[in-house]
Design an enzyme around this catalytic site. Structure first.
Site, PDB file in Angstrom:
ATOM      1  N   SER A   1       0.864  -1.192   0.000  1.00 21.85           N
ATOM      2  CA  SER A   1       0.000   0.000   0.000  1.00 21.85           C
ATOM      3  C   SER A   1       0.892   1.231   0.000  1.00 21.85           C
ATOM      4  O   SER A   1       2.058   1.164   0.413  1.00 21.85           O
ATOM      5  CB  SER A   1      -0.862   0.001   1.267  1.00 21.85           C
ATOM      6  OG  SER A   1      -1.486   1.260   1.458  1.00 21.85           O
TER       7      SER A   1
ATOM      8  N   TYR B   1      -2.107   0.126  10.807  1.00 19.77           N
ATOM      9  CA  TYR B   1      -2.228  -0.295   9.402  1.00 19.77           C
ATOM     10  C   TYR B   1      -0.951   0.074   8.642  1.00 19.77           C
ATOM     11  O   TYR B   1      -0.394  -0.744   7.906  1.00 19.77           O
ATOM     12  CB  TYR B   1      -3.461   0.337   8.737  1.00 19.77           C
ATOM     13  CG  TYR B   1      -3.611  -0.094   7.295  1.00 19.77           C
ATOM     14  CD1 TYR B   1      -3.952  -1.410   6.974  1.00 19.77           C
ATOM     15  CD2 TYR B   1      -3.378   0.799   6.245  1.00 19.77           C
ATOM     16  CE1 TYR B   1      -4.069  -1.818   5.647  1.00 19.77           C
ATOM     17  CE2 TYR B   1      -3.497   0.396   4.920  1.00 19.77           C
ATOM     18  CZ  TYR B   1      -3.839  -0.918   4.623  1.00 19.77           C
ATOM     19  OH  TYR B   1      -3.938  -1.316   3.306  1.00 19.77           O
TER      20      TYR B   1
HETATM   21  P1  NDP Z   1     -11.563  -6.263   0.557  1.00 26.65           P
HETATM   22  O1  NDP Z   1     -12.053  -6.064   1.952  1.00 26.65           O
HETATM   23  O2  NDP Z   1     -12.530  -6.082  -0.556  1.00 26.65           O
HETATM   24  O3  NDP Z   1     -10.894  -7.693   0.411  1.00 26.65           O
HETATM   25  C1  NDP Z   1     -10.072  -8.218   1.412  1.00 26.65           C
HETATM   26  C2  NDP Z   1      -9.895  -9.712   1.193  1.00 26.65           C
HETATM   27  O4  NDP Z   1      -9.020 -10.230   2.209  1.00 26.65           O
HETATM   28  C3  NDP Z   1     -11.200 -10.471   1.292  1.00 26.65           C
HETATM   29  O5  NDP Z   1     -11.247 -11.452   0.287  1.00 26.65           O
HETATM   30  C4  NDP Z   1     -11.124 -11.128   2.663  1.00 26.65           C
HETATM   31  O6  NDP Z   1     -11.809 -12.363   2.636  1.00 26.65           O
HETATM   32  C5  NDP Z   1      -9.620 -11.364   2.805  1.00 26.65           C
HETATM   33  N1  NDP Z   1      -9.225 -11.500   4.195  1.00 26.65           N
HETATM   34  C6  NDP Z   1      -9.251 -10.545   5.162  1.00 26.65           C
HETATM   35  N2  NDP Z   1      -8.884 -11.076   6.331  1.00 26.65           N
HETATM   36  C7  NDP Z   1      -8.619 -12.397   6.103  1.00 26.65           C
HETATM   37  C8  NDP Z   1      -8.201 -13.471   6.923  1.00 26.65           C
HETATM   38  N3  NDP Z   1      -7.966 -13.304   8.229  1.00 26.65           N
HETATM   39  N4  NDP Z   1      -8.034 -14.687   6.360  1.00 26.65           N
HETATM   40  C9  NDP Z   1      -8.270 -14.868   5.047  1.00 26.65           C
HETATM   41  N5  NDP Z   1      -8.648 -13.897   4.214  1.00 26.65           N
HETATM   42  C10 NDP Z   1      -8.835 -12.672   4.748  1.00 26.65           C
HETATM   43  O7  NDP Z   1     -10.341  -5.249   0.401  1.00 26.65           O
HETATM   44  P2  NDP Z   1      -9.270  -5.027  -0.774  1.00 26.65           P
HETATM   45  O8  NDP Z   1      -9.545  -5.878  -1.936  1.00 26.65           O
HETATM   46  O9  NDP Z   1      -9.169  -3.571  -0.967  1.00 26.65           O
HETATM   47  O10 NDP Z   1      -7.952  -5.497  -0.025  1.00 26.65           O
HETATM   48  C11 NDP Z   1      -7.020  -6.414  -0.565  1.00 26.65           C
HETATM   49  C12 NDP Z   1      -5.626  -5.989  -0.174  1.00 26.65           C
HETATM   50  O11 NDP Z   1      -5.350  -4.717  -0.786  1.00 26.65           O
HETATM   51  C13 NDP Z   1      -5.382  -5.790   1.310  1.00 26.65           C
HETATM   52  O12 NDP Z   1      -4.132  -6.337   1.647  1.00 26.65           O
HETATM   53  C14 NDP Z   1      -5.369  -4.272   1.478  1.00 26.65           C
HETATM   54  O13 NDP Z   1      -4.603  -3.866   2.575  1.00 26.65           O
HETATM   55  C15 NDP Z   1      -4.746  -3.859   0.166  1.00 26.65           C
HETATM   56  N6  NDP Z   1      -4.951  -2.471  -0.238  1.00 26.65           N
HETATM   57  C16 NDP Z   1      -6.221  -1.985  -0.421  1.00 26.65           C
HETATM   58  C17 NDP Z   1      -6.391  -0.669  -0.804  1.00 26.65           C
HETATM   59  C18 NDP Z   1      -7.743  -0.043  -0.949  1.00 26.65           C
HETATM   60  O14 NDP Z   1      -7.844   1.211  -0.975  1.00 26.65           O
HETATM   61  N7  NDP Z   1      -8.814  -0.826  -1.077  1.00 26.65           N
HETATM   62  C19 NDP Z   1      -5.229   0.194  -1.096  1.00 26.65           C
HETATM   63  C20 NDP Z   1      -3.963  -0.421  -0.848  1.00 26.65           C
HETATM   64  C21 NDP Z   1      -3.838  -1.707  -0.473  1.00 26.65           C
HETATM   65  P3  NDP Z   1     -12.758 -12.938   3.802  1.00 26.65           P
HETATM   66  O15 NDP Z   1     -13.353 -11.777   4.528  1.00 26.65           O
HETATM   67  O16 NDP Z   1     -13.750 -13.780   3.048  1.00 26.65           O
HETATM   68  O17 NDP Z   1     -11.835 -13.762   4.629  1.00 26.65           O
HETATM   69  C1  8X3 Z   2      -5.141   1.423   1.598  1.00 33.19           C
HETATM   70  C2  8X3 Z   2      -4.989   2.837   1.147  1.00 33.19           C
HETATM   71  O1  8X3 Z   2      -4.748   5.255   1.875  1.00 33.19           O
HETATM   72  O2  8X3 Z   2      -5.995   3.796   3.376  1.00 33.19           O
HETATM   73  O3  8X3 Z   2      -3.939   0.783   1.789  1.00 33.19           O
HETATM   74  O4  8X3 Z   2      -3.621   3.583   3.202  1.00 33.19           O
HETATM   75  S1  8X3 Z   2      -4.821   3.894   2.489  1.00 33.19           S
END
Ligand code: NDP
Ligand code: 8X3
Length: 250
Positions: free
Chosen positions: A135, A148
């Protein structure tokens, strides 16, 4: 034999989009997450498009569950370490220690557990590719985001070290570090508060899960001599953690 891609956290957002995109490239997909019904829907969609998908329902925070589900896998060509979350957005003196545990245990330890099981398979096979989802928080600490940001700083450090560790085994390690992506991320961060979650994207056209999946598809199709170490992907309206241009606001 098709190449095999393992994607953690494929029940929504970036992971789900990536599973669909990679299936479209001809990868056999192993999709993980905790929500069984979401995994079943993903599998049906991939299979409906003529692809192959195996689903594994477990929590990446649970080492024994990771071992039970992942150790039996054979060759894994591509691992996308995507499962992760933000929980809460408060000053450090008000933070919820349960939220802190969830972020560190998932974003850092979960990624390590999965990698510890899959990387030796790649070493034994003489190659592979690991894509870690970091991120902008991995290099830009911001107010209210200490834990985070710490977890994503850890992902950034781990990505750099593992790239060096796995270099001689022919395993490429790439990190994608997005800014704002509209997924379930903010809904999870704000514990289901839809209004607060929607406010994150007010006046902004954020990235989508498909945008990140597109970058992953590009990275994994590069010639074997090339590697993308690190890529920062931003919405055009966001320059950094502290700089977002919101339309219709003074
Ligand atoms: P979502 O919440 O849409 O997806 C998160 C995914 O992670 C889900 O499939 C969830 O599945 C899974 N997950 C969470 N906790 C667990 C766990 N304990 N065990 C197994 N699976 C888990 O968010 P995003 O798609 O946005 O997030 C994906 C990644 O991208 C993350 O690492 C996030 O930090 C990163 N990210 C996101 C950004 C954003 O702005 N959205 C920006 C930068 C990075 P389930 O709940 O079914 O277990
Ligand atoms: C997710 C984006 O801006 O919340 O990683 O850090 S931010």
């Amino acid at each position: 034999m098709n190449r095999l891609a393992l994607i953690t956290g494929a029940t929504s957002g970036i992971g789900r989009a990536t599973a669909l995109r990679l299936a479209g490239l001809g990868y056999d997909i192993v999709a993980t997450g905790r929500r069984e019904e979401r995994l079943a829907a993903l599998r049906a969609e991939i299979e409906g498009n003529g692809g192959r998908c195996t689903t594994l329902c477990f929590d990446v925070r649970d080492l024994a569950a990771c071992e039970k589900h992942l150790a039996p896998l054979g060759r894994v060509d591509l691992l996308v370490n995507n499962a992760g979350l933000a929980a809460g957005l408060e000053h450090i003196d008000c933070g919820d220690t349960g939220d802190w545990d969830a972020m560190i245990d998932t974003n850092v330890k979960g990624l390590l557990y999965v990698t510890r099981i899959i990387a030796p398979k790649m070493v034994a096979a003489g190659g592979g590719h690991i894509v870690n989802i970091g991120s902008i928080a991995g290099t830009e600490p911001y107010e209210n985001g200490a834990v985070y940001c710490a977890s994503k700083h850890a992902v950034h450090a781990i990505s750099q070290s593992m790239r060096a560790d796995l270099l001689s085994s022919g395993i490429r390690v790439s990190e994608i570090r997005p800014g704002m992506v509209e997924t379930e991320f903010s809904l999870v961060r704000f514990h289901g508060d839809r209004e607060r979650a929607d406010g994150t994207y007010r006046g902004v056209e954020p990235l989508t899960g498909d945008d990140i999946a597109e970058a992953i598809a590009w990275i994994v199709q590069l010639p074997a001599r090339m590697n993308v170490n690190d890529i920062v992907l931003m919405p055009a309206q966001q320059a950094g953690a502290y700089y977002t241009f919101r339309k219709n606001e003074k």
